[in-house]
Design a protein around this motif. Structure first.
Motif, PDB file in Angstrom:
ATOM      1  N   PHE A  53       0.837  -1.202   0.000  1.00 22.03           N
ATOM      2  CA  PHE A  53       0.000   0.000   0.000  1.00 22.03           C
ATOM      3  C   PHE A  53       0.876   1.258   0.000  1.00 22.03           C
ATOM      4  O   PHE A  53       0.668   2.176  -0.794  1.00 22.03           O
ATOM      5  CB  PHE A  53      -0.928   0.004   1.214  1.00 22.03           C
ATOM      6  N   LEU A  54       1.861   1.295   0.886  1.00 20.74           N
ATOM      7  CA  LEU A  54       2.725   2.471   0.985  1.00 20.74           C
ATOM      8  C   LEU A  54       3.588   2.630  -0.265  1.00 20.74           C
ATOM      9  O   LEU A  54       3.811   3.765  -0.727  1.00 20.74           O
ATOM     10  CB  LEU A  54       3.608   2.365   2.224  1.00 20.74           C
ATOM     11  N   ILE A  55       4.064   1.521  -0.830  1.00 21.01           N
ATOM     12  CA  ILE A  55       4.876   1.582  -2.041  1.00 21.01           C
ATOM     13  C   ILE A  55       4.079   2.173  -3.192  1.00 21.01           C
ATOM     14  O   ILE A  55       4.557   3.029  -3.944  1.00 21.01           O
ATOM     15  CB  ILE A  55       5.395   0.179  -2.422  1.00 21.01           C
ATOM     16  N   VAL A  56       2.845   1.737  -3.323  1.00 18.51           N
ATOM     17  CA  VAL A  56       1.962   2.251  -4.378  1.00 18.51           C
ATOM     18  C   VAL A  56       1.708   3.743  -4.178  1.00 18.51           C
ATOM     19  O   VAL A  56       1.665   4.524  -5.139  1.00 18.51           O
ATOM     20  CB  VAL A  56       0.633   1.466  -4.372  1.00 18.51           C
ATOM     21  N   THR A  57       1.560   4.146  -2.922  1.00 17.68           N
ATOM     22  CA  THR A  57       1.321   5.549  -2.595  1.00 17.68           C
ATOM     23  C   THR A  57       2.454   6.443  -3.086  1.00 17.68           C
ATOM     24  O   THR A  57       2.215   7.568  -3.550  1.00 17.68           O
ATOM     25  CB  THR A  57       1.163   5.712  -1.068  1.00 17.68           C
ATOM     26  N   LEU A 166      -1.653  11.499  -1.541  1.00 12.89           N
ATOM     27  CA  LEU A 166      -1.912  10.079  -1.295  1.00 12.89           C
ATOM     28  C   LEU A 166      -1.521   9.671   0.118  1.00 12.89           C
ATOM     29  O   LEU A 166      -2.177   8.822   0.729  1.00 12.89           O
ATOM     30  CB  LEU A 166      -1.164   9.221  -2.326  1.00 12.89           C
ATOM     31  N   LEU A 167      -0.453  10.275   0.634  1.00 14.95           N
ATOM     32  CA  LEU A 167      -0.087  10.001   2.032  1.00 14.95           C
ATOM     33  C   LEU A 167      -1.174  10.500   2.977  1.00 14.95           C
ATOM     34  O   LEU A 167      -1.458   9.867   4.002  1.00 14.95           O
ATOM     35  CB  LEU A 167       1.259  10.661   2.368  1.00 14.95           C
ATOM     36  N   ALA A 168      -1.787  11.634   2.647  1.00 18.64           N
ATOM     37  CA  ALA A 168      -2.888  12.158   3.459  1.00 18.64           C
ATOM     38  C   ALA A 168      -4.053  11.169   3.466  1.00 18.64           C
ATOM     39  O   ALA A 168      -4.675  10.919   4.512  1.00 18.64           O
ATOM     40  CB  ALA A 168      -3.330  13.514   2.936  1.00 18.64           C
ATOM     41  N   LEU A 169      -4.342  10.596   2.297  1.00 19.70           N
ATOM     42  CA  LEU A 169      -5.397   9.584   2.222  1.00 19.70           C
ATOM     43  C   LEU A 169      -5.014   8.336   3.012  1.00 19.70           C
ATOM     44  O   LEU A 169      -5.862   7.702   3.637  1.00 19.70           O
ATOM     45  CB  LEU A 169      -5.662   9.219   0.755  1.00 19.70           C
ATOM     46  N   TYR A 170      -3.728   8.004   2.978  1.00 21.30           N
ATOM     47  CA  TYR A 170      -3.214   6.844   3.715  1.00 21.30           C
ATOM     48  C   TYR A 170      -3.350   7.048   5.227  1.00 21.30           C
ATOM     49  O   TYR A 170      -3.591   6.099   5.976  1.00 21.30           O
ATOM     50  CB  TYR A 170      -1.746   6.640   3.330  1.00 21.30           C
TER      51      TYR A 170
END
Length: 235
Positions: A53-57, A166-170
């Motif tokens: 998930f983090l890699i995709v972000t 995307l990190l904010a969404l994460y």
């Protein structure tokens, strides 16, 4: 749309972005595969999918950063907007080109599952559900970062803002915990959580509502991108 799609797929490889994206994704996924499965002697790939998930972000903004910002920087945007193709066709052509590259990347996860099948039983249904969840997550994230790319002519700015977004969404789950004293807001943030919905898939829970959530996000942000260029076409 077909011509735009073919042009952008080719551009990914001529600009080396495809090689960077695929290389980093394969190295990261291979690392997680070795650490979560091979080193632990297990056929459970949930740890691999959870870590990706983090890699995709981080990688998706790099994949989409040039799609519109480069057109604006090189002054080819007006030519594109006056071409005999609808704005929706332009946006979707670029969107599906990025989605194709992303799909090529995540397809390697089936190879990892095949390798594990030589050592033990693999729950192929769960693997397929997880890959599908990763696909829909990427489809949503690509639409978000494509919209960001349409707002700037600087590729680096598009990538940085995309990663931050995307990190904010994460981190929506964490933000929800920090504002738990505010009425309603935590509930709204948890309902919008991308990670919680994705994590449910890694646990073997296939939720059609989560799939609909990701698809709706992709449709919404592609619509926003179309609106951006419709405004530019007539301005």
């Amino acid at each position: 749309m077909g011509a735009i799609y073919r042009r952008e797929v080719g551009a990914f490889f001529t600009s080396s972005i495809a090689y960077v994206f695929l290389t980093v994704f394969y190295l990261a996924s291979g690392y997680f595969f070795f650490g979560s499965c091979l080193a632990s002697a297990t056929t459970d790939m949930s740890g691999v999918f959870s870590s990706l998930f983090l890699i995709v972000t981080i990688l998706i903004p790099i994949l989409t950063m040039r799609l519109f910002s480069e057109e604006k920087k090189q002054k080819t945007e007006q030519g594109l907007l006056t071409a005999p193709v609808s704005i929706g066709g332009i946006v979707l052509g670029k969107y599906f080109a990025a989605l194709t590259m992303y799909t090529i990347g995540i397809a390697i996860l089936f190879l990892y599952a095949l390798i594990l099948s030589f050592f033990g039983a693999v729950a192929w249904g769960i693997v397929a559900a997880n890959v599908l969840a990763l696909f829909f997550l990427g489809a949503a994230f690509i639409a978000v970062t494509l919209f960001i790319s349409s707002l700037t002519e600087n590729q680096v700015v598009a990538a940085v803002i995309g990663i931050i977004a995307l990190l904010a969404l994460y981190l929506l789950d964490l933000i929800a915990q920090l504002v738990d004293s505010v009425p309603v807001l935590p509930t709204v943030l948890n309902a919008l959580s991308f990670y919680t919905r994705y994590y449910d898939f890694t646990c073997g829970l296939f939720d059609p509502a989560s799939v609909l959530f990701y698809i709706s996000t992709a449709v919404l942000f592609n619509f926003f991108t179309v609106r951006v260029f419709e405004k530019r076409r007539w301005s």
